[in-house]
Design a protein around this motif. Structure first.
Motif, PDB file in Angstrom:
ATOM      1  N   VAL A  91       0.882  -1.168   0.000  1.00 27.01           N
ATOM      2  CA  VAL A  91       0.000   0.000   0.000  1.00 27.01           C
ATOM      3  C   VAL A  91       0.917   1.215   0.000  1.00 27.01           C
ATOM      4  CG1 VAL A  91      -1.894  -1.183   1.188  1.00 27.01           C
ATOM      5  CG2 VAL A  91      -0.179   0.071   2.529  1.00 27.01           C
ATOM      6  N   ILE A  92       0.368   2.370  -0.358  1.00 29.74           N
ATOM      7  CA  ILE A  92       1.208   3.563  -0.514  1.00 29.74           C
ATOM      8  C   ILE A  92       0.733   4.661   0.429  1.00 29.74           C
ATOM      9  CG2 ILE A  92       1.998   5.327  -2.137  1.00 29.74           C
ATOM     10  CD1 ILE A  92       1.477   3.284  -4.380  1.00 29.74           C
ATOM     11  N   ILE A  93       1.663   5.243   1.160  1.00 32.03           N
ATOM     12  CA  ILE A  93       1.368   6.370   2.038  1.00 32.03           C
ATOM     13  C   ILE A  93       1.951   7.636   1.405  1.00 32.03           C
ATOM     14  CG2 ILE A  93       1.756   7.404   4.312  1.00 32.03           C
ATOM     15  CD1 ILE A  93       1.844   4.596   5.476  1.00 32.03           C
ATOM     16  N   VAL A  94       1.117   8.647   1.268  1.00 29.41           N
ATOM     17  CA  VAL A  94       1.509   9.905   0.625  1.00 29.41           C
ATOM     18  C   VAL A  94       1.387  11.039   1.626  1.00 29.41           C
ATOM     19  CG1 VAL A  94       1.121  11.412  -1.352  1.00 29.41           C
ATOM     20  CG2 VAL A  94       0.556   8.978  -1.530  1.00 29.41           C
ATOM     21  N   ASP A  95       2.464  11.776   1.821  1.00 30.22           N
ATOM     22  CA  ASP A  95       2.504  12.906   2.755  1.00 30.22           C
ATOM     23  C   ASP A  95       2.473  14.228   2.004  1.00 30.22           C
ATOM     24  OD1 ASP A  95       2.599  12.297   5.549  1.00 30.22           O
ATOM     25  OD2 ASP A  95       4.478  11.250   5.164  1.00 30.22           O
ATOM     26  N   PHE A  96       1.639  15.127   2.493  1.00 33.23           N
ATOM     27  CA  PHE A  96       1.605  16.489   1.951  1.00 33.23           C
ATOM     28  C   PHE A  96       1.952  17.481   3.057  1.00 33.23           C
ATOM     29  CE2 PHE A  96      -1.356  14.071  -0.674  1.00 33.23           C
ATOM     30  CZ  PHE A  96      -0.985  14.428  -1.955  1.00 33.23           C
ATOM     31  N   LYS A  97       2.689  18.509   2.700  1.00 38.29           N
ATOM     32  CA  LYS A  97       2.932  19.633   3.600  1.00 38.29           C
ATOM     33  C   LYS A  97       2.372  20.876   2.944  1.00 38.29           C
ATOM     34  CE  LYS A  97       6.829  18.241   6.486  1.00 38.29           C
ATOM     35  NZ  LYS A  97       8.217  18.562   6.924  1.00 38.29           N
ATOM     36  N   LYS A  98       1.373  21.443   3.619  1.00 39.99           N
ATOM     37  CA  LYS A  98       0.630  22.582   3.054  1.00 39.99           C
ATOM     38  C   LYS A  98       0.064  22.164   1.700  1.00 39.99           C
ATOM     39  CE  LYS A  98       3.152  26.067   5.667  1.00 39.99           C
ATOM     40  NZ  LYS A  98       3.946  27.301   5.618  1.00 39.99           N
ATOM     41  N   ASN A  99       0.461  22.800   0.632  1.00 40.80           N
ATOM     42  CA  ASN A  99      -0.097  22.454  -0.668  1.00 40.80           C
ATOM     43  C   ASN A  99       0.912  21.753  -1.569  1.00 40.80           C
ATOM     44  OD1 ASN A  99       1.538  24.647  -1.110  1.00 40.80           O
ATOM     45  ND2 ASN A  99       0.228  25.545  -2.701  1.00 40.80           N
ATOM     46  N   GLU A 100       1.912  21.121  -0.960  1.00 36.46           N
ATOM     47  CA  GLU A 100       2.955  20.461  -1.740  1.00 36.46           C
ATOM     48  C   GLU A 100       3.086  18.988  -1.366  1.00 36.46           C
ATOM     49  OE1 GLU A 100       4.634  21.679  -4.228  1.00 36.46           O
ATOM     50  OE2 GLU A 100       3.755  23.689  -4.061  1.00 36.46           O
ATOM     51  N   LEU A 101       3.430  18.156  -2.350  1.00 39.65           N
ATOM     52  CA  LEU A 101       3.725  16.752  -2.101  1.00 39.65           C
ATOM     53  C   LEU A 101       5.069  16.652  -1.401  1.00 39.65           C
ATOM     54  CD1 LEU A 101       3.122  13.714  -2.550  1.00 39.65           C
ATOM     55  CD2 LEU A 101       4.226  13.929  -4.791  1.00 39.65           C
ATOM     56  N   ASN A 102       5.089  15.996  -0.248  1.00 38.62           N
ATOM     57  CA  ASN A 102       6.306  15.940   0.555  1.00 38.62           C
ATOM     58  C   ASN A 102       7.038  14.606   0.426  1.00 38.62           C
ATOM     59  OD1 ASN A 102       8.196  16.781   2.645  1.00 38.62           O
ATOM     60  ND2 ASN A 102       7.099  15.362   3.988  1.00 38.62           N
ATOM     61  N   LYS A 103       6.280  13.482   0.535  1.00 36.03           N
ATOM     62  CA  LYS A 103       6.936  12.176   0.573  1.00 36.03           C
ATOM     63  C   LYS A 103       5.970  11.084   0.140  1.00 36.03           C
ATOM     64  CE  LYS A 103       9.319   9.108   3.870  1.00 36.03           C
ATOM     65  NZ  LYS A 103       9.656   8.910   5.313  1.00 36.03           N
ATOM     66  N   ILE A 104       6.503  10.080  -0.584  1.00 32.19           N
ATOM     67  CA  ILE A 104       5.725   8.894  -0.960  1.00 32.19           C
ATOM     68  C   ILE A 104       6.459   7.673  -0.429  1.00 32.19           C
ATOM     69  CG2 ILE A 104       4.784   7.522  -2.856  1.00 32.19           C
ATOM     70  CD1 ILE A 104       4.751  10.041  -4.558  1.00 32.19           C
ATOM     71  N   GLU A 105       5.741   6.851   0.298  1.00 30.96           N
ATOM     72  CA  GLU A 105       6.352   5.673   0.930  1.00 30.96           C
ATOM     73  C   GLU A 105       5.531   4.424   0.622  1.00 30.96           C
ATOM     74  OE1 GLU A 105       7.361   4.008   5.452  1.00 30.96           O
ATOM     75  OE2 GLU A 105       6.324   5.932   5.160  1.00 30.96           O
TER      76      GLU A 105
END
Length: 423
Positions: free
Chosen positions: A259-273
């Motif tokens: 499965v994929i975890i996607v992190d956003f900070k404010k309005n930007e893509l931060n990290k995909i794990e």
């Protein structure tokens, strides 16, 4: 904002006479714990929740119980989109009820674009992202067939119609997102260059084989479903297939599920794990000659399998010989090893070493030199048949021969010579 992307659960799959209920239950229990541990704010299921449009009752229970269990986690919202295996009516029948449990269901394309757009909230209840919830797009949803169109015309028309639908939904999302929130899009389709497996059904028969990546809108992350192997699309990190959580065919057995975890900070893509899904039931496929498979079974017997569920086994024997007792031979190889007593043999297949289909043998033996049994056996060797199918066909052929010779009362060749002598 933390998003978890998964897809292609195929709840209710009937696999070679076996139910996958235990594996799916184990996966859903694991997923609930992962959502808690990773403090997931929203979860996206990108299509094919069910394996058929009329899922069995136990599959519906798994689905319902998961949604209820999710209420006791930090996850604020669940987004469910329909896939090509799902029935729009089945998913949408509980849509209003599930909305009370923070579940946003989009079973099929809606007439109003805003019906497919939602603001996702983080664990503090604040807006964290906007999602364009785009399900499997059926041609009838976006396209009217035109008389006289060629196959290429239809393909181009459908591709353009799907791209137009994406852009319409994305335009609605931009109104809500502004410059403050990231935009996530979903999809359930095959993209150009995507890697298929034997359990993946052709999605647009006779029209569109694959959707070009350039036709997607410029979303911050695109969560895709339909292909069962996890993969990055066209080397673009933000466009991904999560893949199925369990192997749905034997050729998926060697693929790590995730499965994929996607992190956003404010309005930007931060990290995909990518988070690996445990193997709840091993699926093992062995191929080769009988001797080779015997050695492979010895290796498998020496391995430790952590799963609580019995491993399932497929064996493909490569041989030119006709073995009427192939199934029993393979079963004896397994029974000879006590370590394999818990294994369940689901399928035995025979594969010819030669691929050329010809009734002429290597030493130039002609058809005239073969008797009818030889012709039949050589024809059988050109097919990939199970031991049971070979036995049934051989028995039926022998019965036909007996009836023919019984009616004739005389071997065909002898009768021919007698006729020549009388002449």
């Amino acid at each position: 904002m933390r998003i978890l992307h998964t897809s292609d659960w195929h709840l209710g799959q009937h696999f070679m006479g076996k139910s996958r209920e235990s594996e799916h239950q184990a996966f859903l229990d694991w997923l609930i714990e992962l959502v808690k541990e990773q403090h997931i704010d929203a979860l996206i299921i990108a299509g094919d929740i069910f394996d058929t449009g009329t899922p069995p009752s136990y599959a519906r229970r798994l689905y319902s119980r998961f949604i209820v269990s999710l209420q006791n986690t930090p996850c604020q919202q669940l987004v469910v989109i329909g896939g090509n295996h799902d029935s729009v009516a089945t998913l949408n029948e509980s849509k209003e009820l599930l909305a009370c449990l923070n579940t946003f269901v989009v079973g099929g394309v809606s007439k109003e674009s805003q019906d497919q757009v939602l603001v996702l909230k983080n664990s503090q209840g604040d807006p964290g992202a906007v999602i364009c919830a785009i399900p499997f797009v059926r041609p009838r949803d976006v396209l009217e067939s035109q008389a006289g169109e060629s196959g290429e015309d239809k393909q181009q028309a459908l591709q353009q119609a799907i791209a137009t639908h994406y852009q319409a939904i994305y335009t609605e999302a931009e109104k809500l997102a502004g410059d403050q929130l990231p935009i996530i899009a979903t999809g359930h389709l095959t993209t150009v260059g995507g890697q298929l497996t034997e359990s993946v059904r052709e999605i647009y028969i006779g029209t569109l084989s694959a959707f070009p990546v350039s036709a997607f809108p410029k979303a911050h992350y695109i969560a895709l479903g339909h292909l069962h192997r996890p993969q990055i699309v066209a080397k673009q990190e933000h466009i991904r297939y999560s893949g199925s959580p369990i192997p749905l065919s034997f050729d998926e057995a060697g693929t790590d599920k995730q499965v994929i975890i996607v992190d956003f900070k404010k309005n930007e893509l931060n990290k995909i794990e990518s988070v690996m899904v445990p193997v709840f039931r091993p699926l093992i496929s062995l191929k080769g000659s009988l001797d080779s498979v015997d050695l492979q079974l010895a290796t498998v017997a020496g391995e430790k399998h952590q799963s609580e569920l019995n491993p399932w086994l497929e064996i493909e024997i490569t041989t030119e010989a006709y073995l009427h007792d192939l199934q029993s031979r393979v079963e004896q190889l397994i029974l000879a090893r006590e370590e394999l007593s818990s294994f369940e043999l689901l399928r035995v297949r025979r594969k010819r070493e030669k691929t050329a289909a010809s009734l002429t043998v290597a030493d130039q033996e002609s058809l005239a030199e073969l008797n009818v049994e030889d012709v039949f056996q050589q024809r059988l060797q050109q097919e990939e048949l199970t031991d049971e199918q070979l036995q049934q066909l051989t028995s039926a052929f022998q019965e036909v021969l007996e009836n023919v010779f019984e009616a004739d009362k005389e071997p065909p060749l002898l009768a021919q010579h007698d006729q020549e002598d009388n002449a």
